[in-house]
Motif scaffolding. Sequence first.
Motif, mmCIF file in Angstrom:
data_model
loop_
_atom_site.group_PDB
_atom_site.id
_atom_site.type_symbol
_atom_site.label_atom_id
_atom_site.label_comp_id
_atom_site.label_asym_id
_atom_site.label_seq_id
_atom_site.Cartn_x
_atom_site.Cartn_y
_atom_site.Cartn_z
ATOM 1 N N LYS A 218 0.789 -1.242 0.000
ATOM 2 C CA LYS A 218 0.000 0.000 0.000
ATOM 3 C C LYS A 218 0.819 1.289 0.000
ATOM 4 O O LYS A 218 0.274 2.360 0.271
ATOM 5 C CB LYS A 218 -0.946 0.027 1.198
ATOM 6 N N MET A 219 2.105 1.226 -0.297
ATOM 7 C CA MET A 219 2.878 2.466 -0.301
ATOM 8 C C MET A 219 2.491 3.349 -1.480
ATOM 9 O O MET A 219 2.154 2.854 -2.548
ATOM 10 C CB MET A 219 4.373 2.155 -0.328
ATOM 11 N N GLU A 220 2.586 4.661 -1.253
ATOM 12 C CA GLU A 220 2.171 5.612 -2.283
ATOM 13 C C GLU A 220 3.298 6.520 -2.752
ATOM 14 O O GLU A 220 3.095 7.322 -3.653
ATOM 15 C CB GLU A 220 0.994 6.448 -1.764
ATOM 16 N N SER A 221 4.484 6.399 -2.154
ATOM 17 C CA SER A 221 5.594 7.242 -2.609
ATOM 18 C C SER A 221 6.919 6.681 -2.118
ATOM 19 O O SER A 221 6.965 5.849 -1.207
ATOM 20 C CB SER A 221 5.439 8.674 -2.085
ATOM 21 N N HIS A 222 7.995 7.183 -2.723
ATOM 22 C CA HIS A 222 9.326 6.745 -2.295
ATOM 23 C C HIS A 222 9.652 7.258 -0.899
ATOM 24 O O HIS A 222 10.483 6.677 -0.201
ATOM 25 C CB HIS A 222 10.390 7.207 -3.300
ATOM 26 N N LEU A 223 8.982 8.322 -0.463
ATOM 27 C CA LEU A 223 9.212 8.810 0.900
ATOM 28 C C LEU A 223 8.680 7.816 1.928
ATOM 29 O O LEU A 223 9.238 7.689 3.031
ATOM 30 C CB LEU A 223 8.546 10.175 1.084
ATOM 31 N N GLU A 224 7.626 7.104 1.580
ATOM 32 C CA GLU A 224 7.133 6.047 2.464
ATOM 33 C C GLU A 224 8.087 4.859 2.485
ATOM 34 O O GLU A 224 8.239 4.187 3.516
ATOM 35 C CB GLU A 224 5.725 5.631 2.033
ATOM 36 N N ALA A 225 8.747 4.603 1.352
ATOM 37 C CA ALA A 225 9.783 3.562 1.326
ATOM 38 C C ALA A 225 10.993 3.995 2.159
ATOM 39 O O ALA A 225 11.614 3.170 2.852
ATOM 40 C CB ALA A 225 10.208 3.283 -0.111
ATOM 41 N N ARG A 226 11.322 5.273 2.106
ATOM 42 C CA ARG A 226 12.436 5.792 2.924
ATOM 43 C C ARG A 226 12.153 5.589 4.407
ATOM 44 O O ARG A 226 13.051 5.232 5.188
ATOM 45 C CB ARG A 226 12.653 7.273 2.625
ATOM 46 N N LEU A 227 10.903 5.798 4.807
ATOM 47 C CA LEU A 227 10.531 5.563 6.196
ATOM 48 C C LEU A 227 10.757 4.102 6.574
ATOM 49 O O LEU A 227 11.317 3.806 7.636
ATOM 50 C CB LEU A 227 9.066 5.960 6.418
ATOM 51 N N TRP A 228 10.339 3.187 5.723
ATOM 52 C CA TRP A 228 10.581 1.768 6.001
ATOM 53 C C TRP A 228 12.083 1.484 6.119
ATOM 54 O O TRP A 228 12.520 0.740 6.998
ATOM 55 C CB TRP A 228 9.979 0.885 4.905
ATOM 56 N N ASN A 229 12.862 2.061 5.235
ATOM 57 C CA ASN A 229 14.302 1.801 5.267
ATOM 58 C C ASN A 229 14.913 2.279 6.589
ATOM 59 O O ASN A 229 15.771 1.597 7.167
ATOM 60 C CB ASN A 229 14.995 2.493 4.095
ATOM 61 N N ASP A 230 14.455 3.423 7.069
ATOM 62 C CA ASP A 230 14.956 3.922 8.352
ATOM 63 C C ASP A 230 14.508 3.013 9.500
ATOM 64 O O ASP A 230 15.270 2.773 10.446
ATOM 65 C CB ASP A 230 14.471 5.357 8.583
ATOM 66 N N VAL A 231 13.278 2.520 9.417
ATOM 67 C CA VAL A 231 12.806 1.552 10.417
ATOM 68 C C VAL A 231 13.717 0.330 10.423
ATOM 69 O O VAL A 231 14.131 -0.157 11.488
ATOM 70 C CB VAL A 231 11.346 1.145 10.139
ATOM 71 N N PHE A 232 14.036 -0.160 9.238
ATOM 72 C CA PHE A 232 14.892 -1.348 9.144
ATOM 73 C C PHE A 232 16.252 -1.102 9.779
ATOM 74 O O PHE A 232 16.776 -1.953 10.517
ATOM 75 C CB PHE A 232 15.081 -1.754 7.685
ATOM 76 N N ASN A 233 16.837 0.050 9.495
ATOM 77 C CA ASN A 233 18.171 0.331 10.031
ATOM 78 C C ASN A 233 18.149 0.433 11.553
ATOM 79 O O ASN A 233 19.027 -0.114 12.238
ATOM 80 C CB ASN A 233 18.724 1.615 9.412
ATOM 81 N N VAL A 234 17.175 1.124 12.094
ATOM 82 C CA VAL A 234 17.072 1.239 13.556
ATOM 83 C C VAL A 234 16.864 -0.138 14.179
ATOM 84 O O VAL A 234 17.480 -0.485 15.196
ATOM 85 C CB VAL A 234 15.922 2.206 13.930
ATOM 86 N N ALA A 235 15.996 -0.943 13.558
ATOM 87 C CA ALA A 235 15.700 -2.273 14.105
ATOM 88 C C ALA A 235 16.947 -3.152 14.113
ATOM 89 O O ALA A 235 17.245 -3.835 15.117
ATOM 90 C CB ALA A 235 14.588 -2.927 13.284
ATOM 91 N N GLN A 236 17.690 -3.152 13.010
ATOM 92 C CA GLN A 236 18.892 -3.985 12.933
ATOM 93 C C GLN A 236 19.952 -3.508 13.918
ATOM 94 O O GLN A 236 20.605 -4.321 14.588
ATOM 95 C CB GLN A 236 19.425 -3.987 11.496
ATOM 96 N N ASP A 237 20.112 -2.194 14.024
ATOM 97 C CA ASP A 237 21.080 -1.652 14.990
ATOM 98 C C ASP A 237 20.697 -2.052 16.412
ATOM 99 O O ASP A 237 21.563 -2.385 17.237
ATOM 100 C CB ASP A 237 21.126 -0.121 14.892
ATOM 101 N N TYR A 238 19.410 -2.019 16.711
ATOM 102 C CA TYR A 238 18.924 -2.268 18.070
ATOM 103 C C TYR A 238 19.271 -3.678 18.539
ATOM 104 O O TYR A 238 19.641 -3.872 19.707
ATOM 105 C CB TYR A 238 17.413 -2.052 18.114
ATOM 106 N N ILE A 239 19.150 -4.664 17.645
ATOM 107 C CA ILE A 239 19.428 -6.041 18.079
ATOM 108 C C ILE A 239 20.841 -6.500 17.702
ATOM 109 O O ILE A 239 21.186 -7.672 17.879
ATOM 110 C CB ILE A 239 18.392 -7.035 17.522
ATOM 111 N N GLY A 240 21.645 -5.580 17.160
ATOM 112 C CA GLY A 240 23.017 -5.929 16.818
ATOM 113 C C GLY A 240 23.139 -6.768 15.570
ATOM 114 O O GLY A 240 24.025 -7.630 15.476
ATOM 115 N N MET A 241 22.287 -6.498 14.596
ATOM 116 C CA MET A 241 22.304 -7.257 13.340
ATOM 117 C C MET A 241 22.869 -6.385 12.228
ATOM 118 O O MET A 241 22.644 -5.166 12.201
ATOM 119 C CB MET A 241 20.874 -7.704 12.998
#
Length: 543
Positions: A218-241
């Motif tokens: 359901k994404m409507e723009s690349h800015l929404e994809a950018r948000l997901w990418n930032d979520v991914f980076n924070v999540a991976q950093d948080y668990i040391g992945m």
Amino acid sequence: MAATPDSLLREVNILGTLNDQTKKVLSKDAAVFLALLHRTFNERRKALLQRRVVRQAELDKGQLLDFLPETRHIREDETWKGAPPAPGLVDRRVEITGPTDRKMVVNALNSNVWTYMADFEDSSAPTWENMIYGQLNLYDAIRRQVDFKQGEKEYKLRTDRTLPTLIARARGWHLEEKHFTVDGEPISGSLFDFGLYFFNNAHELVKRGFGPYFYLPKMESHLEARLWNDVFNVAQDYIGMRRGTIRATVLIETITAAFEMDEIIYELRDHSAGLNCGRWDYIFNTIKRFRQNPNFILPDRDSVTMTVPFMDAYVKLLIKTCHRRGVHAMGGMAAQIPIKNDTAANDAAMEKVRADKLREARAGHDGTWVAHPALAAIASDVFNQYMPTPNQMHIRRDDVHITANDLLNMNVPGKVTEAGIRKNLDIGLAYMEAWLRGVGCVPINYLMEDAATAEVSRSQLWQWSRHQVPTAEGKKVTKEYALQLLREQAKKLGEKAPKGNKFGLAAKYFESQVTGEDYAEFLTSLLYNEITNAGSPVAAAKL
């Protein structure tokens, strides 16, 4: 001084029931992680949803879409690529999709397919029980402890072959999970689904040779994809992945996203697993976004095939874009299910599946979706014949040149008929009735219907009423005519259904959506409060 879990969980509450089983997936540590995601990203999420509202207002005034001038440099740069395929995602020629109930999870993982998309979104009604037990079922499946007995029947994971790679589809950015609140606000359904699945399973999946893989809807723009990418980076950093361990396939199911495919892959490039043709949502979204524009009126939904101009352009552009960037271009859903006791009808339905998969394989898709295990053999046969390699990324489609006009070409032969109106009413009502009972994936007329197909039906009815389209029979589709037919169909369906059905409630909500007046952004949002029953808040710190 470092914050303690209890301090991080101040003002974090759970309004759904938990037991010893579900506390395995919604633990205190998992709740801390969810609260972190919410506090870090929710304001951006809400701002991006407001951006959709602004864009809709522009389209309502008659503006059309075009490729973004500010990102032209990204589209024209030939040097950047998406991530190479991750373990278990090199060959995805047949993917099965379906909800996350325990029976479906076992049956899907036992199917002769390459991947299984476990769906928290369109094929799941988001009751608390469906969402939290869905997380538990996937947790158990990953650890090979999902076997269970139902009556006299046992459901066990097979041990004679490698099981399909698991991919989880989280809910879209627009949906909320009101059973988990942070600082007085419900958490995003996207962050809840992603956060629990990732936090509980990421290390275990890597240990088993795969990774945390997702479908993003359901994404409507690349800015929404950018948000997901930032979520991914924070999540991976948080668990040391390691960053880039997560991989995500984006469903291109909105007309606005079709104009930003390069940009969406670019934003997610270290985490990208490609794009998918979410065909039914794409049709729905195209009608939705241009619903006020009389130049975008479509005929009966059976006429809107994958070969009509705007759908053909969308498919070609998706394949070309993905292969240019070295990522998968996945085909769409075969929604047919076997027709028992009618060999001729079943043969005709299966031939439709074969023809659709043949079109996809020849076009250059790297794999496809099926909704039922019985269709896997048909899809596999076609892709094995026409795609002897694990994927077709080497097919660049340099012959394809898609313009904005191609993506917006609504020259679709066909008419609006009373039969088409009644079919849309039947599908919309039947799906909504099931959804109100907590069922998100419904067989209707030997097709597996989910929220996307109900949305097509609803949006077409709204569009036809709004513009008072004449039918092939010479009748104008007015508000009164639409409501008359709706009440007739609701009465018929209700009389055939068991006692205690919800067709009356479904009709009440559907009436508001077929007159060309009010238009809910999503049916699922419209109905959400009917299927959720938030209890008294319990502090997450007490987990």
